[in-house]
Motif scaffolding. Structure first.
Motif, PDB file in Angstrom:
ATOM      1  N   GLU A  42      68.178 -16.043  31.802  1.00 10.00           N
ATOM      2  CA  GLU A  42      69.310 -15.777  30.912  1.00 10.00           C
ATOM      3  C   GLU A  42      70.577 -15.479  31.712  1.00 10.00           C
ATOM      4  O   GLU A  42      70.556 -14.747  32.697  1.00 10.00           O
TER       5      GLU A  42
ATOM      6  N   VAL B 164      74.998 -17.319  17.016  1.00  8.03           N
ATOM      7  CA  VAL B 164      73.900 -17.796  17.856  1.00  8.03           C
ATOM      8  C   VAL B 164      73.608 -19.262  17.544  1.00  8.03           C
ATOM      9  O   VAL B 164      73.284 -19.605  16.406  1.00  8.03           O
TER      10      VAL B 164
ATOM     11  N   TYR C  28      78.888 -15.685  25.243  1.00  9.24           N
ATOM     12  CA  TYR C  28      78.461 -14.357  25.671  1.00  9.24           C
ATOM     13  C   TYR C  28      77.162 -14.449  26.492  1.00  9.24           C
ATOM     14  O   TYR C  28      77.030 -13.814  27.525  1.00  9.24           O
ATOM     15  N   SER C  29      76.225 -15.253  26.003  1.00 11.12           N
ATOM     16  CA  SER C  29      74.991 -15.401  26.790  1.00 11.12           C
ATOM     17  C   SER C  29      74.371 -16.779  26.596  1.00 11.12           C
ATOM     18  O   SER C  29      74.623 -17.459  25.590  1.00 11.12           O
TER      19      SER C  29
ATOM     20  N   THR D  66      74.756 -17.660  22.739  1.00  4.50           N
ATOM     21  CA  THR D  66      75.348 -16.641  21.872  1.00  4.50           C
ATOM     22  C   THR D  66      76.834 -16.562  22.209  1.00  4.50           C
ATOM     23  O   THR D  66      77.204 -16.423  23.378  1.00  4.50           O
TER      24      THR D  66
ATOM     25  N   GLU E 280      69.620 -21.373  24.090  1.00  5.08           N
ATOM     26  CA  GLU E 280      70.240 -20.677  22.963  1.00  5.08           C
ATOM     27  C   GLU E 280      71.530 -20.042  23.479  1.00  5.08           C
ATOM     28  O   GLU E 280      71.513 -19.303  24.457  1.00  5.08           O
TER      29      GLU E 280
ATOM     30  N   TYR F 197      70.514 -18.490  27.009  1.00  4.37           N
ATOM     31  CA  TYR F 197      69.090 -18.158  27.194  1.00  4.37           C
ATOM     32  C   TYR F 197      68.291 -19.455  27.237  1.00  4.37           C
ATOM     33  O   TYR F 197      68.386 -20.274  26.308  1.00  4.37           O
TER      34      TYR F 197
END
Lengths: 177, 333
Positions: free
Chosen positions: A170, A89, A109-110, A98, A96, A112
């Protein structure tokens, strides 16, 4: 050979054939379920969401190059309880990210959003209202609780909407890891 | 006579081969992924525990029964497993009660956040909890309650159906532990001496839904009722992990449940200063689980809390436990 022996051997052969057929069917099912996922993913590639931060592509599902982002991130690792592999992270001032190792590559992956200093490429940011989200992305969304989610290809874009105000945004990679 | 002998021989050879390959191909969880061996270790332990913990990694990593024995003479056992979901905890508790009736059951409520549709529900974790359970009605029920869409009941009965493709992944561990087992925990506590302090944590994200599912409440009710029927004091806890975040909204729901059902609830994160946990040294993975030093501090505190508030026997001096404690101390040196 005696009749009884033939019967017993026959039963055992049937059991073995049954197990082999079962295993064969299982692996066939795996193959047939795998194919459509690839097709969907390829078809949808053109209308996939994309997102960038400081002019660096951070679209979920794409390789993550943390060095390309000039800003220094706070970095934490989230391990699994028992299995190998961790989520990495990276927390920047406004987003943010990930990431995780997928097929040997560090992959987003993500993403945010942390505040209203950043917006989606289509122009929606935290503090906008629900109408702006619908106006921008349309009404083809899934709603669960106070979250609405749009899916394009293998990326999901979710907006948390509380009291008609967007409170979080997100992007998530929706493919199986 | 000759014919009968042939039939019997063929059947026996077939069965032996089937049992052998079934066993060989199944993961052993002895040297790698040891979390899969914890549930079965309980079966050969003496069954005289006054305190039994149930729950996920937040119990087996954070509570050391040997420390609780040394500190307050408590006989405790941790029946934890990785990502143990509440419907699994219920069946594990039911199974435990066939062997013994403890005075206190401690349930870590972290799993209340996951329902059967959660992405955290996975076959890999199911297997760690279920594969080595002894066959019983509870094992049948736990399989049926836990199976994901791609799993079959039969693959739990005959692991070869699931693990047939492991033939090219077999290691020395598979042969060494083909018929024997070893203990990887001390009364269910998995020792981890590594240190990886907390440097930073991900942002606490807003959630679409904070309300626990009806399904999880039903299982919590079942746990509560099972304890009540057996005259067991149920104690709900939340271990002091920093991540995944235990939201205030979660805490409030458990607090309300505890009040309504007259059970005790301790969110141990609220006692971190009293316990003396220093997250820069007392965790092995940046705040998710405590390491040996952290678990020792927490276990001493919790043993004291249980002794002060509940009617527990002081077993200090027990021959078997003294031996175990000696061995434990040698291991942690």
């Amino acid at each position: 050979m005696n009749k009884k022996v033939i019967i017993v051997v026959g039963i055992l052969v049937v059991i073995i054939i049954g197990i082999v057929v079962y295993l064969f069917m299982q692996s066939s099912e795996d193959q047939t379920t795998a194919e459509p996922q690839n097709i969907v993913s390829n078809e949808a590639q053109e209308e996939k969401f994309s997102v960038s931060y400081q002019n660096v592509d951070i679209t979920p599902g794409q390789p993550f190059d943390a060095d390309a982002i000039a800003e220094e991130a706070e970095y934490s690792q989230i391990p699994s309880c028992a299995f190998e592999g961790t989520d990495n992270v990276s927390t920047y001032a406004h987003v943010e990210v990930t990431s995780a190792q997928i097929n040997g590559k560090e992959t987003v992956y993500s993403v945010y959003f942390l505040d209203d200093e950043v917006s989606t490429p289509e122009g929606v940011k935290i503090t906008d209202d629900r109408a702006k989200v619908i106006e921008t992305y349309g009404d083809n969304y899934e709603e669960a609780g106070n979250k609405i989610t749009y899916t394009r290809g293998d990326v999901q874009l979710s907006f948390m909407i509380e009291n008609d105000v967007v409170t979080s945004i997100e992007y998530v990679y929706a493919s199986e890891l | 006579m000759k014919t009968k002998l042939r039939v019997i021989t063929i059947v026996i050879i077939f069965l032996l081969l089937f049992i052998f390959f079934n066993r060989l191909l199944q993961p052993k969880y002895m040297d790698t992924l040891v979390e899969g061996s914890m549930i079965s270790q309980y079966y050969h332990e003496p069954k005289d525990h006054e305190v039994v913990f149930i729950g996920d990694c937040e119990v087996y990593a954070n509570f050391s029964p040997m420390v609780m024995y040394e500190k307050e003479g408590i006989k405790a056992y941790v029946r934890g497993s990785s990502q143990q979901l509440i419907w699994q905890s219920y069946q594990i508790l039911k199974e435990t009660l066939h062997y013994e009736i403890p005075k206190i059951v401690v349930f870590n409520v972290n799993s209340m956040r996951y329902d059967k549709n959660s992405k955290e529900v996975s076959e890999a974790y199911n297997r760690l909890t279920i594969d080595n359970m002894k066959w019983s009605q509870e094992k049948i029920d736990i399989i049926q309650d836990s199976m994901t869409e791609d799993e079959t009941f039969l693959s739990y009965v005959f692991p070869i159906l699931r693990y047939h493709s492991r033939y090219d992944e077999l290691t020395a561990e598979d042969f060494e532990y083909l018929w024997k087992r070893k203990d990887n925990t001390y009364n269910g506590f998995l020792i981890n001496k590594n240190i990886k302090g907390v440097t930073s944590l991900p942002i606490q994200r807003r959630l679409a839904e904070y309300q626990f599912s009806e399904e999880c409440y039903q299982y919590l009710d079942k746990i509560t009722n099972l304890c009540r029927e057996n005259n067991i004091q149920l104690v709900l806890i939340k271990a002091p992990s920093l991540y995944p975040y235990w939201y205030d909204e979660y805490d409030e729901q458990i607090r309300n449940y505890a009040n309504e059902h007259d059970v005790d609830y301790y969110n141990l994160k609220n006692y971190v200063d009293e316990i003396g946990i220093d997250y820069s040294v007392d965790t092995y993975d940046g705040g998710l689980h405590l390491n040996l030093t952290g678990a020792t501090k927490l276990s001493e505190f919790f043993a004291n809390l249980l002794k002060k508030n509940y009617d527990l026997t002081d077993y200090k001096g027990d021959e078997i436990y003294e031996e175990k404690l000696k061995e434990y101390k040698e291991t942690i040196q």
